[in-house]
Design a protein around this motif. Structure first.
Motif, mmCIF file in Angstrom:
data_model
loop_
_atom_site.group_PDB
_atom_site.id
_atom_site.type_symbol
_atom_site.label_atom_id
_atom_site.label_comp_id
_atom_site.label_asym_id
_atom_site.label_seq_id
_atom_site.Cartn_x
_atom_site.Cartn_y
_atom_site.Cartn_z
ATOM 1 N N ALA A 67 0.830 -1.206 0.000
ATOM 2 C CA ALA A 67 0.000 0.000 0.000
ATOM 3 C C ALA A 67 0.862 1.253 0.000
ATOM 4 O O ALA A 67 0.566 2.238 -0.693
ATOM 5 C CB ALA A 67 -0.926 -0.020 1.219
ATOM 6 N N TRP A 68 1.922 1.238 0.781
ATOM 7 C CA TRP A 68 2.849 2.363 0.865
ATOM 8 C C TRP A 68 3.441 2.666 -0.520
ATOM 9 O O TRP A 68 3.462 3.811 -0.981
ATOM 10 C CB TRP A 68 3.956 2.006 1.842
ATOM 11 N N ILE A 69 3.924 1.616 -1.191
ATOM 12 C CA ILE A 69 4.519 1.781 -2.519
ATOM 13 C C ILE A 69 3.494 2.315 -3.510
ATOM 14 O O ILE A 69 3.791 3.200 -4.334
ATOM 15 C CB ILE A 69 5.104 0.438 -2.998
ATOM 16 N N CYS A 70 2.278 1.814 -3.433
ATOM 17 C CA CYS A 70 1.224 2.264 -4.346
ATOM 18 C C CYS A 70 0.892 3.738 -4.135
ATOM 19 O O CYS A 70 0.678 4.480 -5.103
ATOM 20 C CB CYS A 70 -0.031 1.414 -4.163
ATOM 21 N N VAL A 71 0.864 4.167 -2.882
ATOM 22 C CA VAL A 71 0.586 5.574 -2.587
ATOM 23 C C VAL A 71 1.686 6.466 -3.156
ATOM 24 O O VAL A 71 1.417 7.514 -3.768
ATOM 25 C CB VAL A 71 0.447 5.782 -1.066
ATOM 26 N N VAL A 72 2.947 6.076 -2.962
ATOM 27 C CA VAL A 72 4.063 6.867 -3.491
ATOM 28 C C VAL A 72 3.998 6.920 -5.019
ATOM 29 O O VAL A 72 4.196 7.972 -5.636
ATOM 30 C CB VAL A 72 5.406 6.268 -3.026
ATOM 31 N N LYS A 73 3.710 5.773 -5.622
ATOM 32 C CA LYS A 73 3.624 5.708 -7.079
ATOM 33 C C LYS A 73 2.500 6.615 -7.594
ATOM 34 O O LYS A 73 2.670 7.334 -8.593
ATOM 35 C CB LYS A 73 3.365 4.260 -7.497
ATOM 36 N N ARG A 74 1.367 6.611 -6.918
ATOM 37 C CA ARG A 74 0.233 7.430 -7.355
ATOM 38 C C ARG A 74 0.528 8.918 -7.188
ATOM 39 O O ARG A 74 0.178 9.729 -8.044
ATOM 40 C CB ARG A 74 -1.014 7.049 -6.567
ATOM 41 N N ARG A 75 1.179 9.268 -6.082
ATOM 42 C CA ARG A 75 1.428 10.684 -5.812
ATOM 43 C C ARG A 75 2.514 11.256 -6.706
ATOM 44 O O ARG A 75 2.440 12.419 -7.127
ATOM 45 C CB ARG A 75 1.823 10.872 -4.350
ATOM 46 N N HIS A 76 3.544 10.483 -6.977
ATOM 47 C CA HIS A 76 4.706 11.026 -7.671
ATOM 48 C C HIS A 76 4.920 10.448 -9.069
ATOM 49 O O HIS A 76 5.725 10.997 -9.829
ATOM 50 C CB HIS A 76 5.969 10.780 -6.833
ATOM 51 N N GLY A 77 4.244 9.338 -9.378
ATOM 52 C CA GLY A 77 4.390 8.751 -10.702
ATOM 53 C C GLY A 77 5.654 7.957 -10.900
ATOM 54 O O GLY A 77 5.855 7.340 -11.954
ATOM 55 N N ASN A 78 6.542 7.992 -9.911
ATOM 56 C CA ASN A 78 7.812 7.290 -10.023
ATOM 57 C C ASN A 78 8.350 7.029 -8.627
ATOM 58 O O ASN A 78 8.215 7.879 -7.740
ATOM 59 C CB ASN A 78 8.817 8.121 -10.830
ATOM 60 N N LEU A 79 8.960 5.874 -8.435
ATOM 61 C CA LEU A 79 9.513 5.530 -7.133
ATOM 62 C C LEU A 79 10.950 5.998 -6.968
ATOM 63 O O LEU A 79 11.492 5.973 -5.861
ATOM 64 C CB LEU A 79 9.464 4.012 -6.916
ATOM 65 N N GLY A 80 11.583 6.396 -8.070
ATOM 66 C CA GLY A 80 12.978 6.803 -8.024
ATOM 67 C C GLY A 80 13.185 8.092 -7.258
ATOM 68 O O GLY A 80 12.305 8.949 -7.189
ATOM 69 N N ARG A 81 14.363 8.241 -6.691
ATOM 70 C CA ARG A 81 14.688 9.443 -5.925
ATOM 71 C C ARG A 81 14.614 10.676 -6.819
ATOM 72 O O ARG A 81 15.144 10.690 -7.930
ATOM 73 C CB ARG A 81 16.093 9.315 -5.330
ATOM 74 N N GLY A 101 12.326 11.684 -8.571
ATOM 75 C CA GLY A 101 11.649 11.460 -9.827
ATOM 76 C C GLY A 101 12.466 10.764 -10.886
ATOM 77 O O GLY A 101 11.973 10.492 -11.981
ATOM 78 N N ALA A 102 13.744 10.441 -10.585
ATOM 79 C CA ALA A 102 14.576 9.769 -11.576
ATOM 80 C C ALA A 102 14.177 8.321 -11.695
ATOM 81 O O ALA A 102 13.739 7.720 -10.719
ATOM 82 C CB ALA A 102 16.056 9.872 -11.173
ATOM 83 N N PRO A 103 14.309 7.696 -12.861
ATOM 84 C CA PRO A 103 14.025 6.268 -12.987
ATOM 85 C C PRO A 103 14.871 5.475 -12.008
ATOM 86 O O PRO A 103 16.055 5.768 -11.805
ATOM 87 C CB PRO A 103 14.413 5.963 -14.443
ATOM 88 N N VAL A 104 14.274 4.465 -11.400
ATOM 89 C CA VAL A 104 14.949 3.695 -10.378
ATOM 90 C C VAL A 104 16.252 3.102 -10.875
ATOM 91 O O VAL A 104 17.260 3.068 -10.164
ATOM 92 C CB VAL A 104 14.024 2.563 -9.855
ATOM 93 N N ALA A 105 16.290 2.656 -12.116
ATOM 94 C CA ALA A 105 17.468 1.957 -12.628
ATOM 95 C C ALA A 105 18.694 2.854 -12.732
ATOM 96 O O ALA A 105 19.822 2.387 -12.725
ATOM 97 C CB ALA A 105 17.180 1.353 -13.995
ATOM 98 N N VAL A 106 18.475 4.194 -12.822
ATOM 99 C CA VAL A 106 19.619 5.081 -13.030
ATOM 100 C C VAL A 106 19.728 6.148 -11.957
ATOM 101 O O VAL A 106 20.581 7.022 -12.029
ATOM 102 C CB VAL A 106 19.534 5.767 -14.417
ATOM 103 N N ALA A 107 18.858 6.075 -10.932
ATOM 104 C CA ALA A 107 18.900 7.103 -9.883
ATOM 105 C C ALA A 107 20.232 7.062 -9.164
ATOM 106 O O ALA A 107 20.807 6.024 -8.929
ATOM 107 C CB ALA A 107 17.756 6.882 -8.894
ATOM 108 N N GLN A 108 20.754 8.242 -8.817
ATOM 109 C CA GLN A 108 22.025 8.329 -8.127
ATOM 110 C C GLN A 108 21.841 9.048 -6.802
ATOM 111 O O GLN A 108 20.900 9.805 -6.593
ATOM 112 C CB GLN A 108 23.041 9.102 -8.985
ATOM 113 N N GLU A 109 22.802 8.860 -5.911
ATOM 114 C CA GLU A 109 22.734 9.507 -4.605
ATOM 115 C C GLU A 109 22.872 11.009 -4.777
ATOM 116 O O GLU A 109 23.660 11.493 -5.599
ATOM 117 C CB GLU A 109 23.861 8.994 -3.709
ATOM 118 N N THR A 110 22.095 11.752 -4.001
ATOM 119 C CA THR A 110 22.201 13.202 -4.051
ATOM 120 C C THR A 110 22.795 13.721 -2.756
ATOM 121 O O THR A 110 22.798 13.039 -1.740
ATOM 122 C CB THR A 110 20.811 13.827 -4.264
#
Length: 261
Positions: A236-250, A252-261
């Motif tokens: 449920a937590w993941i679904c809420v984040v996905k719905r609110r932001h459209g992406n789970l990556g940090r 908004g970056a795609p998860v596969a290429v997200a880097q530490e900020t």
């Protein structure tokens, strides 16, 4: 089995040794992560002590609740005895204690949960080594497969060959700890902990089919019902984040290429 190790006049309980090692390893991982995110590494010691104190109290109280009929005649004695530590109770008690610590330090938030996710998995994996070494009864159902084993010298002995479920859990959660650590910088704040909930809940739910715990409802054990709650909360937590932001990556970056900020 090695429930105890004798060193001269000193007798050490292997479960206790693994319990301590689990806290040390989890603390070291947390200290490393704190340094990465610019927080004092010494906080790891404070968190570890809080989790230890709260975990012991919570696990004992949970054990008393679960086994009230058998301990009600000596509640005080059982409360302070050395036996009866239930993981879910320890997790709840430890979590509450750490949350109180975090509020004191001004670190109460989703980042705290992400910080704890890999360490919780690592600590659990090492703790199950203690169950295996001591033969404390957490082994599985009777089985005569290729890696079945008995625990004749365990604290809860059995000559019957069974599933060595502590080994299964150590391997599964050890892998989970490694995976969570590898992706620690790839998700929005809070998502890593949600993934931990799904992973840990799934692992325990599945291994319970091989363990000896009693069914309590819907054909499931108490641990399975608790695991389902973890899985549902994480999904449920993941679904809420996905719905609110459209992406789970940090950020908004795609998860596969997200880097530490």
């Amino acid at each position: 089995m090695y429930p105890e190790i004798d060193i001269g006049p000193l007798t050490l309980q292997t479960f206790g040794l693994m319990f301590a090692l689990a806290f040390l390893a989890a603390g070291a991982l947390i200290a490393k992560r704190l340094a990465e995110i610019g927080k004092p590494a010494d906080w790891a010691y404070e968190m570890g002590f809080s989790a230890l104190a709260g975990g012991i109290v919570g696990s004992r109280l949970y054990f008393i609740v679960q086994n009230y009929d058998s301990v009600k005649d000596d509640l005080f004695g059982k409360l302070f005895s050395g036996a009866g530590l239930v993981w879910y109770g320890g997790a709840i008690g430890g979590a509450l204690a750490v949350l109180l610590w975090a509020r004191y330090r001004g670190f109460l938030g989703l980042a705290l949960l992400d910080l704890c996710a890999p360490a919780l998995a690592l600590g659990y994996a090492i703790g199950r080594c203690g169950c295996q070494l001591s033969g404390d009864g957490d082994y599985g159902k009777a089985w005569n497969g290729p890696w079945a084993m008995s625990y004749p010298e365990g604290t809860v002995p059995t000559d019957e060959t069974v599933h060595p479920t502590p080994i299964y859990e150590t391997l599964a959660m050890g892998l989970g700890a490694w995976l969570l650590w590898q992706v620690r910088d790839r998700f929005r704040t809070g998502v890593l902990f949600a993934i931990y909930l799904v992973y840990a809940g799934t692992e325990r739910f599945l291994v319970e089919f091989l363990r000896r715990n009693d069914v309590v409802a819907l054909g499931l054990t108490a641990a399975q019902l608790e695991s389902l709650a973890m899985m549902i909360a994480g999904i449920a937590w993941i679904c809420v984040v996905k719905r609110r932001h459209g992406n789970l990556g940090r950020d908004g970056a795609p998860v596969a290429v997200a880097q530490e900020t």
